[in-house]
Write a protein that holds these residues in place. Structure first.
Motif, PDB file in Angstrom:
ATOM      1  N   ARG A  52     -12.905  -0.774  13.794  1.00 18.90           N
ATOM      2  CA  ARG A  52     -11.905  -1.566  13.025  1.00 18.90           C
ATOM      3  C   ARG A  52     -12.189  -1.507  11.612  1.00 18.90           C
ATOM      4  O   ARG A  52     -11.480  -1.338  10.629  1.00 18.90           O
ATOM      5  N   LEU A  53     -13.443  -1.427  11.126  1.00 19.17           N
ATOM      6  CA  LEU A  53     -13.890  -1.372   9.961  1.00 19.17           C
ATOM      7  C   LEU A  53     -13.540   0.032   9.467  1.00 19.17           C
ATOM      8  O   LEU A  53     -13.105   0.381   8.180  1.00 19.17           O
ATOM      9  N   GLU A  54     -13.749   1.068  10.262  1.00 15.88           N
ATOM     10  CA  GLU A  54     -13.450   2.646   9.959  1.00 15.88           C
ATOM     11  C   GLU A  54     -12.088   2.795   9.916  1.00 15.88           C
ATOM     12  O   GLU A  54     -11.647   3.600   8.838  1.00 15.88           O
ATOM     13  N   GLU A  55     -11.322   2.044  10.624  1.00 16.26           N
ATOM     14  CA  GLU A  55      -9.564   2.197  10.596  1.00 16.26           C
ATOM     15  C   GLU A  55      -9.082   1.639   9.244  1.00 16.26           C
ATOM     16  O   GLU A  55      -8.401   2.275   8.565  1.00 16.26           O
ATOM     17  N   LEU A  56      -9.702   0.417   8.864  1.00 15.54           N
ATOM     18  CA  LEU A  56      -9.443  -0.161   7.465  1.00 15.54           C
ATOM     19  C   LEU A  56      -9.634   0.653   6.302  1.00 15.54           C
ATOM     20  O   LEU A  56      -8.811   0.730   5.525  1.00 15.54           O
ATOM     21  N   GLU A  57     -10.806   1.295   6.424  1.00 17.59           N
ATOM     22  CA  GLU A  57     -11.139   2.192   5.301  1.00 17.59           C
ATOM     23  C   GLU A  57     -10.297   3.533   5.214  1.00 17.59           C
ATOM     24  O   GLU A  57      -9.962   3.829   4.060  1.00 17.59           O
ATOM     25  N   ARG A  58     -10.039   3.959   6.514  1.00 14.96           N
ATOM     26  CA  ARG A  58      -9.260   5.095   6.570  1.00 14.96           C
ATOM     27  C   ARG A  58      -7.676   4.865   5.871  1.00 14.96           C
ATOM     28  O   ARG A  58      -7.008   5.414   5.265  1.00 14.96           O
ATOM     29  N   LYS A  59      -7.305   3.569   6.219  1.00 14.66           N
ATOM     30  CA  LYS A  59      -5.936   3.207   5.701  1.00 14.66           C
ATOM     31  C   LYS A  59      -5.861   2.810   4.452  1.00 14.66           C
ATOM     32  O   LYS A  59      -4.986   3.244   3.536  1.00 14.66           O
ATOM     33  N   ILE A  60      -7.220   2.322   3.688  1.00 15.02           N
ATOM     34  CA  ILE A  60      -7.149   2.169   2.248  1.00 15.02           C
ATOM     35  C   ILE A  60      -7.078   3.362   1.733  1.00 15.02           C
ATOM     36  O   ILE A  60      -6.336   3.694   0.573  1.00 15.02           O
ATOM     37  N   GLN A  61      -7.869   4.333   2.152  1.00 16.84           N
ATOM     38  CA  GLN A  61      -7.844   5.619   1.545  1.00 16.84           C
ATOM     39  C   GLN A  61      -6.326   6.331   1.491  1.00 16.84           C
ATOM     40  O   GLN A  61      -6.107   6.966   0.587  1.00 16.84           O
ATOM     41  N   GLU A  62      -5.585   6.255   2.679  1.00 18.95           N
ATOM     42  CA  GLU A  62      -4.346   6.750   2.878  1.00 18.95           C
ATOM     43  C   GLU A  62      -3.363   6.221   1.852  1.00 18.95           C
ATOM     44  O   GLU A  62      -2.579   6.739   1.130  1.00 18.95           O
ATOM     45  N   TYR A  63      -3.438   4.801   1.835  1.00 21.43           N
ATOM     46  CA  TYR A  63      -2.712   4.072   0.836  1.00 21.43           C
ATOM     47  C   TYR A  63      -3.100   4.366  -0.541  1.00 21.43           C
ATOM     48  O   TYR A  63      -2.055   4.566  -1.209  1.00 21.43           O
ATOM     49  N   GLU A  64      -4.189   4.623  -1.117  1.00 23.80           N
ATOM     50  CA  GLU A  64      -4.700   5.029  -2.262  1.00 23.80           C
ATOM     51  C   GLU A  64      -3.970   6.322  -2.817  1.00 23.80           C
ATOM     52  O   GLU A  64      -3.506   6.642  -3.686  1.00 23.80           O
ATOM     53  N   THR A  65      -4.172   7.308  -1.690  1.00 24.93           N
ATOM     54  CA  THR A  65      -3.431   8.587  -2.038  1.00 24.93           C
ATOM     55  C   THR A  65      -2.112   8.336  -2.024  1.00 24.93           C
ATOM     56  O   THR A  65      -1.376   9.264  -2.961  1.00 24.93           O
ATOM     57  N   ILE A  66      -1.410   7.706  -1.324  1.00 23.31           N
ATOM     58  CA  ILE A  66       0.209   7.502  -1.482  1.00 23.31           C
ATOM     59  C   ILE A  66       0.447   6.849  -2.795  1.00 23.31           C
ATOM     60  O   ILE A  66       1.368   7.517  -3.582  1.00 23.31           O
ATOM     61  N   ILE A  67      -0.266   5.753  -3.304  1.00 23.58           N
ATOM     62  CA  ILE A  67      -0.052   5.292  -4.838  1.00 23.58           C
ATOM     63  C   ILE A  67      -0.314   6.434  -5.877  1.00 23.58           C
ATOM     64  O   ILE A  67       0.437   6.355  -6.828  1.00 23.58           O
ATOM     65  N   SER A  68      -1.238   7.157  -5.747  1.00 26.41           N
ATOM     66  CA  SER A  68      -1.492   8.078  -6.403  1.00 26.41           C
ATOM     67  C   SER A  68      -0.625   9.073  -6.565  1.00 26.41           C
ATOM     68  O   SER A  68      -0.153   9.385  -7.889  1.00 26.41           O
ATOM     69  N   GLU A  69      -0.034   9.361  -5.690  1.00 29.44           N
ATOM     70  CA  GLU A  69       1.094  10.391  -5.695  1.00 29.44           C
ATOM     71  C   GLU A  69       2.394   9.851  -6.247  1.00 29.44           C
ATOM     72  O   GLU A  69       3.058  10.512  -7.084  1.00 29.44           O
ATOM     73  N   MET A  70       2.784   8.494  -5.796  1.00 28.38           N
ATOM     74  CA  MET A  70       3.848   7.986  -6.747  1.00 28.38           C
ATOM     75  C   MET A  70       3.666   7.692  -8.188  1.00 28.38           C
ATOM     76  O   MET A  70       4.610   7.583  -8.772  1.00 28.38           O
TER      77      MET A  70
END
Length: 154
Positions: free
Chosen positions: A5-23
């Motif tokens: 669950r922790l690994e999944e949350l860390e992966r999602k946070i990284q994914e969201y940070e990438t999306i925010i960075s692109e935007m």
């Protein structure tokens, strides 16, 4: 189970940070041929400049881009986090220099008075033209390239 669950949350946070960075620094084709607009928005942090610079250089590589307009209208004192104005000036200088090495002219628009004052006091020189607004930069480019808008009669 908790580790997954922790690994999944860390992966999602990284994914969201990438999306925010692109935007937060999109690259938008302009109505002026071979010109792109890069509005820089959001909180400014030191590591963002490297990402933005890399994104811009990768975009213009092998593309027919002659001019990059970097729009700083959204950047104000409260949007700058853990970066001093002097550092932002240096980062903008480095960005313009890197873009220039790719054979692309850089225009800056929307610089705020705080940033300009700090850059002048610190002796930071941009090897790029700057304009107060995006519209002023487009008008300059259109004149330079011989492009004009004409009303089409029906």
């Amino acid at each position: 189970m908790e580790t997954n669950r922790l690994e999944e949350l860390e992966r999602k946070i990284q994914e969201y940070e990438t999306i925010i960075s692109e935007m937060s620094a999109p690259i938008i084709p302009s109505i002026v041929p071979q010109t792109i607009l890069i509005p820089i928005t959001g909180l400014i942090r030191a590591e963002r400049f490297d990402k933005i610079r890399g994104k811009v250089l990768n975009f213009i590589h092998n593309k027919d881009i002659e001019t990059a307009i970097i729009d700083l209208t959204d950047i104000s004192g409260e949007r700058i986090e853990d970066v001093c104005l002097e550092e932002i000036g240096r980062e903008l200088h480095e960005m313009a220099s890197a873009i220039s090495l790719m054979g692309v002219e850089t225009l800056f628009v929307g610089m705020n008075p705080e940033l300009v004052k700090r850059m002048v006091l610190d002796g930071i020189k941009l090897e790029a033209q700057s304009f107060s607004t995006f519209q002023a930069a487009l008008k300059h480019l259109m004149k330079q390239k011989g492009v004009e808008f004409r009303k089409i009669s029906e």
